[in-house]
Design a protein around this motif. Structure first.
Motif, PDB file in Angstrom:
ATOM      1  N   UNK A  68       0.859  -1.180   0.000  1.00 34.37           N
ATOM      2  CA  UNK A  68       0.000   0.000   0.000  1.00 34.37           C
ATOM      3  C   UNK A  68       0.903   1.240   0.000  1.00 34.37           C
ATOM      4  N   UNK A  69       0.839   1.991  -1.089  1.00 34.69           N
ATOM      5  CA  UNK A  69       1.624   3.224  -1.199  1.00 34.69           C
ATOM      6  C   UNK A  69       0.644   4.381  -1.047  1.00 34.69           C
ATOM      7  N   UNK A  70       0.826   5.160   0.029  1.00 27.53           N
ATOM      8  CA  UNK A  70      -0.114   6.248   0.319  1.00 27.53           C
ATOM      9  C   UNK A  70       0.592   7.385   1.040  1.00 27.53           C
ATOM     10  N   UNK A  71       0.117   8.606   0.770  1.00 27.77           N
ATOM     11  CA  UNK A  71       0.631   9.781   1.469  1.00 27.77           C
ATOM     12  C   UNK A  71       0.298   9.712   2.957  1.00 27.77           C
ATOM     13  N   UNK A  72      -0.916   9.362   3.262  1.00 27.47           N
ATOM     14  CA  UNK A  72      -1.408   9.391   4.642  1.00 27.47           C
ATOM     15  C   UNK A  72      -0.923   8.168   5.427  1.00 27.47           C
ATOM     16  N   UNK A  73      -0.223   8.439   6.521  1.00 27.59           N
ATOM     17  CA  UNK A  73       0.292   7.348   7.357  1.00 27.59           C
ATOM     18  C   UNK A  73      -0.849   6.480   7.887  1.00 27.59           C
ATOM     19  N   UNK A  74      -1.986   7.082   8.218  1.00 32.94           N
ATOM     20  CA  UNK A  74      -3.093   6.301   8.773  1.00 32.94           C
ATOM     21  C   UNK A  74      -3.632   5.304   7.739  1.00 32.94           C
ATOM     22  N   UNK A  75      -3.595   5.658   6.456  1.00 34.63           N
ATOM     23  CA  UNK A  75      -4.050   4.733   5.408  1.00 34.63           C
ATOM     24  C   UNK A  75      -3.111   3.536   5.344  1.00 34.63           C
ATOM     25  N   UNK A  76      -1.809   3.790   5.420  1.00 32.68           N
ATOM     26  CA  UNK A  76      -0.834   2.694   5.398  1.00 32.68           C
ATOM     27  C   UNK A  76      -1.028   1.779   6.607  1.00 32.68           C
ATOM     28  N   UNK A  77      -1.287   2.378   7.763  1.00 34.57           N
ATOM     29  CA  UNK A  77      -1.470   1.581   8.982  1.00 34.57           C
ATOM     30  C   UNK A  77      -2.751   0.742   8.924  1.00 34.57           C
ATOM     31  N   UNK A  78      -3.813   1.318   8.395  1.00 34.66           N
ATOM     32  CA  UNK A  78      -5.064   0.559   8.262  1.00 34.66           C
ATOM     33  C   UNK A  78      -4.843  -0.638   7.330  1.00 34.66           C
ATOM     34  N   UNK A  79      -4.120  -0.429   6.249  1.00 33.08           N
ATOM     35  CA  UNK A  79      -3.813  -1.536   5.340  1.00 33.08           C
ATOM     36  C   UNK A  79      -3.057  -2.642   6.044  1.00 33.08           C
ATOM     37  N   UNK A  80      -2.057  -2.279   6.823  1.00 28.96           N
ATOM     38  CA  UNK A  80      -1.281  -3.282   7.552  1.00 28.96           C
ATOM     39  C   UNK A  80      -2.147  -4.007   8.576  1.00 28.96           C
ATOM     40  N   UNK A  81      -3.055  -3.295   9.214  1.00 33.02           N
ATOM     41  CA  UNK A  81      -3.975  -3.923  10.166  1.00 33.02           C
ATOM     42  C   UNK A  81      -4.859  -4.939   9.454  1.00 33.02           C
ATOM     43  N   UNK A  82      -5.363  -4.576   8.282  1.00 33.47           N
ATOM     44  CA  UNK A  82      -6.178  -5.516   7.507  1.00 33.47           C
ATOM     45  C   UNK A  82      -5.380  -6.774   7.188  1.00 33.47           C
ATOM     46  N   UNK A  83      -4.109  -6.615   6.845  1.00 30.89           N
ATOM     47  CA  UNK A  83      -3.260  -7.766   6.567  1.00 30.89           C
ATOM     48  C   UNK A  83      -3.101  -8.672   7.772  1.00 30.89           C
ATOM     49  N   UNK A  84      -3.033  -8.073   8.957  1.00 30.38           N
ATOM     50  CA  UNK A  84      -2.911  -8.865  10.183  1.00 30.38           C
ATOM     51  C   UNK A  84      -4.175  -9.674  10.460  1.00 30.38           C
ATOM     52  N   UNK A  85      -5.309  -9.215   9.938  1.00 31.50           N
ATOM     53  CA  UNK A  85      -6.584  -9.897  10.181  1.00 31.50           C
ATOM     54  C   UNK A  85      -6.899 -10.980   9.146  1.00 31.50           C
ATOM     55  N   UNK A  86      -6.176 -10.989   8.031  1.00 28.47           N
ATOM     56  CA  UNK A  86      -6.445 -11.953   6.965  1.00 28.47           C
ATOM     57  C   UNK A  86      -5.300 -12.952   6.878  1.00 28.47           C
ATOM     58  N   UNK A  87      -5.528 -14.187   7.315  1.00 31.11           N
ATOM     59  CA  UNK A  87      -4.467 -15.190   7.293  1.00 31.11           C
ATOM     60  C   UNK A  87      -3.932 -15.404   5.873  1.00 31.11           C
ATOM     61  N   UNK A  88      -2.614 -15.533   5.783  1.00 30.34           N
ATOM     62  CA  UNK A  88      -1.984 -15.810   4.497  1.00 30.34           C
ATOM     63  C   UNK A  88      -1.752 -14.585   3.634  1.00 30.34           C
ATOM     64  N   UNK A  89      -2.132 -13.408   4.110  1.00 28.27           N
ATOM     65  CA  UNK A  89      -1.950 -12.178   3.347  1.00 28.27           C
ATOM     66  C   UNK A  89      -1.043 -11.239   4.134  1.00 28.27           C
ATOM     67  N   UNK A  90       0.002 -10.762   3.464  1.00 32.18           N
ATOM     68  CA  UNK A  90       0.924  -9.820   4.077  1.00 32.18           C
ATOM     69  C   UNK A  90       0.738  -8.469   3.396  1.00 32.18           C
ATOM     70  N   UNK A  91       0.448  -7.453   4.194  1.00 30.12           N
ATOM     71  CA  UNK A  91       0.266  -6.098   3.663  1.00 30.12           C
ATOM     72  C   UNK A  91       1.262  -5.192   4.361  1.00 30.12           C
ATOM     73  N   UNK A  92       1.994  -4.426   3.548  1.00 29.16           N
ATOM     74  CA  UNK A  92       2.932  -3.438   4.091  1.00 29.16           C
ATOM     75  C   UNK A  92       2.623  -2.082   3.500  1.00 29.16           C
ATOM     76  N   UNK A  93       2.743  -1.061   4.329  1.00 27.92           N
ATOM     77  CA  UNK A  93       2.526   0.301   3.884  1.00 27.92           C
ATOM     78  C   UNK A  93       3.839   0.997   3.570  1.00 27.92           C
TER      79      UNK A  93
END
Length: 124
Positions: A81-106
């Motif tokens: 997730x490439x985003x200006x807003x730090x909160x958007x990147x953090x929300x993406x990473x949180x979603x990744x933590x909730x979905x097994x087998x998916x890694x999301x980095x901001x």
């Protein structure tokens, strides 16, 4: 601007900018599902810039299609997730933590190259 591009057989680039209303959300989700068809163990570069909060109609569309979206997202192993807003990147990473087998980095836009490298490393 909203777009979904199939870059490689196992990579999708999704770009969102501006405001999403109901019609734009329908079109974007339809395109996302269609362009990700056949991907297994894929990677996605998700660019978010100048984004306003989506309309209530857009959120309703997203919620109504949540089961399909979850099935589609399971085609991917990594999402950058490439985003200006730090909160958007953090929300993406949180979603990744909730979905097994998916890694999301901001990543901040100035680190978009690092995002590309990280996605490529999933293929090695």
């Amino acid at each position: 601007m909203h777009n979904v591009i199939r870059v490689d057989p196992d990579r999708l680039d999704l770009e969102i900018g501006g405001r999403l209303d109901r019609d734009a959300m329908v079109a974007l989700l339809d395109l996302f599902v269609a362009r990700s068809e056949g991907i297994e163990h894929g990677v996605m570069l998700y660019r978010i810039h100048d984004m306003d909060l989506p309309s209530l109609g857009a959120l309703a569309v997203e919620l109504s299609r949540l089961p399909l979206l979850l099935r589609t997202v399971r085609r991917f192993d990594r999402i950058a997730v490439v985003a200006d807003a730090a909160w958007v990147r953090r929300v993406g990473e949180l979603e990744g933590a909730l979905l097994p087998g998916l890694e999301i980095r901001g990543f901040a836009p100035e680190h978009a190259g690092d995002a590309q490298t990280w996605l490529r490393s999933a293929r090695d």
